[in-house]
Design a protein around this motif. Structure first.
Motif, short mmCIF file in Angstrom:
data_model
loop_
_atom_site.label_atom_id
_atom_site.label_comp_id
_atom_site.label_asym_id
_atom_site.label_seq_id
_atom_site.Cartn_x
_atom_site.Cartn_y
_atom_site.Cartn_z
N UNK A 1 -20.58 -46.47 -38.50
CA UNK A 1 -20.25 -46.68 -39.89
C UNK A 1 -19.15 -45.76 -40.41
N UNK A 2 -18.27 -45.34 -39.53
CA UNK A 2 -17.18 -44.47 -39.93
C UNK A 2 -17.57 -43.03 -40.16
N UNK A 3 -18.82 -42.67 -39.88
CA UNK A 3 -19.32 -41.32 -40.12
C UNK A 3 -19.56 -40.60 -38.80
N UNK A 4 -18.77 -39.58 -38.45
CA UNK A 4 -18.94 -38.91 -37.16
C UNK A 4 -20.30 -38.25 -36.99
N UNK B 1 -14.89 -36.49 -31.81
CA UNK B 1 -13.75 -36.38 -32.73
C UNK B 1 -14.05 -37.16 -34.00
N UNK B 2 -13.42 -36.78 -35.08
CA UNK B 2 -13.74 -37.35 -36.39
C UNK B 2 -12.90 -38.54 -36.79
N UNK B 3 -11.76 -38.75 -36.15
CA UNK B 3 -10.86 -39.81 -36.59
C UNK B 3 -11.55 -41.18 -36.50
N UNK B 4 -11.29 -42.02 -37.48
CA UNK B 4 -11.93 -43.32 -37.56
C UNK B 4 -11.67 -44.18 -36.32
N UNK B 5 -10.49 -44.10 -35.76
CA UNK B 5 -10.17 -44.94 -34.61
C UNK B 5 -10.90 -44.50 -33.35
N UNK B 6 -11.59 -43.36 -33.41
CA UNK B 6 -12.36 -42.90 -32.26
C UNK B 6 -13.86 -43.06 -32.45
N UNK B 7 -14.27 -43.72 -33.53
CA UNK B 7 -15.70 -43.90 -33.82
C UNK B 7 -16.06 -45.38 -33.69
N UNK C 1 -25.63 -30.24 -24.93
CA UNK C 1 -24.46 -29.65 -25.54
C UNK C 1 -23.38 -30.68 -25.74
N UNK C 2 -22.51 -30.42 -26.74
CA UNK C 2 -21.40 -31.33 -27.03
C UNK C 2 -20.12 -30.54 -27.17
N UNK C 3 -19.02 -31.12 -26.67
CA UNK C 3 -17.68 -30.57 -26.88
C UNK C 3 -17.09 -31.28 -28.10
N UNK C 4 -16.64 -30.49 -29.07
CA UNK C 4 -16.17 -31.08 -30.32
C UNK C 4 -14.82 -30.52 -30.73
N UNK C 5 -13.95 -31.41 -31.23
CA UNK C 5 -12.68 -30.99 -31.82
C UNK C 5 -12.86 -30.56 -33.27
N UNK C 6 -13.99 -30.95 -33.86
CA UNK C 6 -14.28 -30.68 -35.27
C UNK C 6 -15.65 -30.01 -35.33
N UNK D 1 -29.55 -21.25 -22.96
CA UNK D 1 -28.61 -21.29 -24.06
C UNK D 1 -29.15 -22.17 -25.18
N UNK D 2 -28.58 -21.98 -26.34
CA UNK D 2 -28.93 -22.77 -27.52
C UNK D 2 -28.82 -24.26 -27.20
N UNK D 3 -29.80 -25.04 -27.66
CA UNK D 3 -29.76 -26.49 -27.45
C UNK D 3 -30.00 -27.21 -28.78
N UNK D 4 -29.18 -28.20 -29.07
CA UNK D 4 -27.95 -28.57 -28.39
C UNK D 4 -26.82 -27.59 -28.68
N UNK D 5 -26.12 -27.21 -27.64
CA UNK D 5 -25.02 -26.26 -27.74
C UNK D 5 -23.82 -26.95 -28.39
N UNK D 6 -23.12 -26.23 -29.26
CA UNK D 6 -21.87 -26.73 -29.84
C UNK D 6 -20.72 -25.94 -29.23
N UNK D 7 -19.83 -26.65 -28.55
CA UNK D 7 -18.72 -26.03 -27.83
C UNK D 7 -17.42 -26.40 -28.54
N UNK D 8 -16.66 -25.40 -28.91
CA UNK D 8 -15.37 -25.63 -29.55
C UNK D 8 -14.35 -26.09 -28.53
#
Length: 411
Positions: A347-350, A336-342, A364-369, A33-40
C-alpha cells in the motif's frame, strides 16, 4: 501510515533506546545479537552518499545496530569503503582532470567494465576524491563533500559512537569480489583480519559480522577467525512466474564459476536455499544473507505502477524456518522507501514490508532508510508484547506479567 522523514527517523532513534538492550561486546555479551537486527546498508544512502563516515554516523543517529562497509583494496593495500572496485559512479573521480589517464577497462568477475578502479590509486590519491550519490532520485546536494573512508576509520567511528550512545554499534563488512582482488595481487582476507585484530575485534564476542557472495572466501576466513560469517545469496531477477532468474553474472558465486569443479559450475545461487545448501553453509558460516525475493517473491499484476508497485506478492517461502532449523541466522536485503520499490500489497507504506518480514521471523534487515526499519521494529515489538509500552513510556514500575526486565538504556 507514511513516516519517511529524517525528523521521524531521529525520533525513532531516541525511541528505540527504550526497547533495544545495549550490547556490550567488550564483555562478551554479543553471543546473540539484537533480533531483528537493523543494519545501515552502506550507511544512510537514502539521504547521504553511500560509504562515508557522515552517512554511517547518520545511520547510527537513526538507530541502527550495525553499519555496513563494503571493502575494496587500494593500490598500496589499504581497505576502503566502496560498493565496487570501480569508483566511477560513487565518487567524483571522472571530473578530476589529474586522474583522466586512469580511466580504463577492467574485467571484474568476467564482466568488462570501463571506469576508475581503486586498485589503480594509492590511499593518498583516493583521499583527494569525494563521494557522490549514485541513485539519481535521491538527494544530490551533498555530492563532493565527504571523503572515502578506510576500514580503520569506520571502526573508530563505530567505537566512538558506541561510547557516545551507550550502546555497542557493530560493523558488518562485505568482502567485495575477493576472487578478483586475489587475481590482481590484493587479497582481502588477511588485510581485513589484521585490521580487526588491531582494533581488538578479531574474536567471537566482537560486534563484527563478515559477509561475502563467494564461498571459498568465507571458508578461508573461517580457518583464521571466530568472527561471525554470513553467506550472501544473490540472483539476477524474478521470472514471470515469481521464480528466480539466474542469468550470469548473478548466476553463482564467481569462485564457483572459475573453479573448474563440475559440481560447483553446475550449481546456481539457488543451491544455497536448499536444505543441502543450508547444511553446507553451516559448516563454515553462521548465517545466510539471501535477497529478500528468496523469502517473499512477486509476480506481475498489471497495476499502474511505478516499478514494483505494479506487482503483487506471492505467499512466503519457508526459507527462514528451514535456515533456523539448520542453525543459521537469516539477514535479508535491501529495504528501500521509494514507491517504485514497494510491491502493491504494501500500500505504498515501507513499514508494512518490514512488518511482514519481522513477523516471518527474520533475524536482520539491511536498510537504506534506517529510521523506517527502527520504527517498524518498535511497532512489531508492541504488537508482540503490549506491555512493552511500559518500557516505551518509561513506566518501568507497572505490571510486567510475562514481560522481561526493561533494559537499561542510553543514547
Amino acid at each position: 501510515m507514511k513516516i519517511p522523514s529524517i525528523a521521524c527517523g531521529l525520533l525513532a532513534a531516541v525511541l528505540c533506546t527504550t526497547l533495544v538492550p545495549p550490547a556490550d561486546a567488550e564483555r562478551g555479551r554479543n553471543d546473540e545479537f539484537r533480533k531483528p537486527l537493523v543494519i545501515g546498508h552502506r550507511g544512510a544512502p537514502g539521504y547521504l552518499p553511500a560509504h562515508t563516515l557522515e552517512g554511517y554516523a547518520l545511520a547510527i543517529e537513526l538507530g541502527v545496530d550495525f553499519i555496513e562497509p563494503d571493502l575494496v583494496a587500494t593500490k598500496d593495500g589499504h581497505l576502503i569503503a566502496r560498493h565496487e572496485p570501480n569508483m566511477i559512479n560513487t565518487t567524483d573521480v571522472a571530473s578530476r582532470p589529474e586522474f583522466a589517464g586512469r580511466r580504463r577497462v577492467a574485467v571484474v568477475d568476467g564482466v568488462p567494465e570501463e571506469g576508475f578502479f581503486a586498485s589503480d590509486f594509492t590511499l593518498a590519491e583516493i583521499k583527494r576524491l569525494r563521494a557522490v550519490q549514485d541513485f539519481a532520485e535521491r538527494p544530490q546536494l551533498f555530492n563532493g563533500k565527504f571523503e572515502v573512508p578506510t576500514l580503520e576509520e569506520v571502526i573508530k567511528l563505530a567505537k566512538r559512537k558506541s561510547e557516545e550512545k551507550g550502546r555497542t554499534i557493530g560493523i558488518y563488512p562485505e568482502t567485495k569480489h575477493p576472487t578478483y582482488h586475489k587475481s590482481i595481487g590484493l587479497p582481502l582476507e588477511k588485510r581485513l583480519l589484521s585490521i580487526l585484530a588491531g582494533a581488538g575485534w578479531n574474536h567471537r564476542g566482537a560486534p563484527v559480522i563478515i559477509q561475502s557472495f563467494e564461498q571459498s572466501n568465507l571458508k578461508e576466513l573461517r580457518k583464521m577467525t571466530t568472527v561471525r560469517l554470513v553467506q550472501l545469496v544473490d540472483a539476477n531477477d524474478i521470472n514471470p512466474d515469481g521464480s528466480l532468474d539466474f542469468t550470469a553474472p548473478f548466476d553463482r558465486p564467481f569462485d564457483w564459476t572459475v573453479s573448474g569443479n563440475p559440481q560447483l559450475t553446475a550449481r546456481t545461487f539457488g543451491f544455497f536455499a536448499t536444505d543441502e545448501g543450508l547444511r553446507e553453509i553451516k559448516t563454515y558460516a553462521d548465517g545466510i544473507g539471501p535477497w529478500k525475493r528468496y523469502i517473499v517473491s512477486s509476480v506481475p499484476a498489471g497495476l499502474p505502477g511505478p516499478g514494483a508497485a505494479s506487482r503483487k506478492l506471492l505467499p512466503p517461502t519457508n526459507l527462514i524456518e528451514r535456515a533456523h532449523k539448520a542453525g543459521l541466522l537469516v539477514h535479508t536485503w535491501t529495504f528501500r522507501n521509494e514507491q517504485r520499490r514497494l510491491v502493491s500489497d504494501y500500500g505504498g507504506d515501507p513499514i508494512n514490508e518490514y512488518l511482514q518480514f519481522y513477523r516471518l521471523g527474520i533475524d536482520g534487515v539491511f536498510s537504506d532508510f534506517a529510521e523506517t526499519a527502527v520504527i517498524a521494529r518498535i511497532l512489531f515489538e508492541l504488537e508482540r508484547n503490549p506491555d512493552g509500552g511500559r518500557c516505551l513510556t518509561g513506566d518501568r514500575d507497572g505490571p510486567r506479567r510475562h514481560q522481561p526486565e526493561c533494559p537499561v538504556t542510553g543514547n
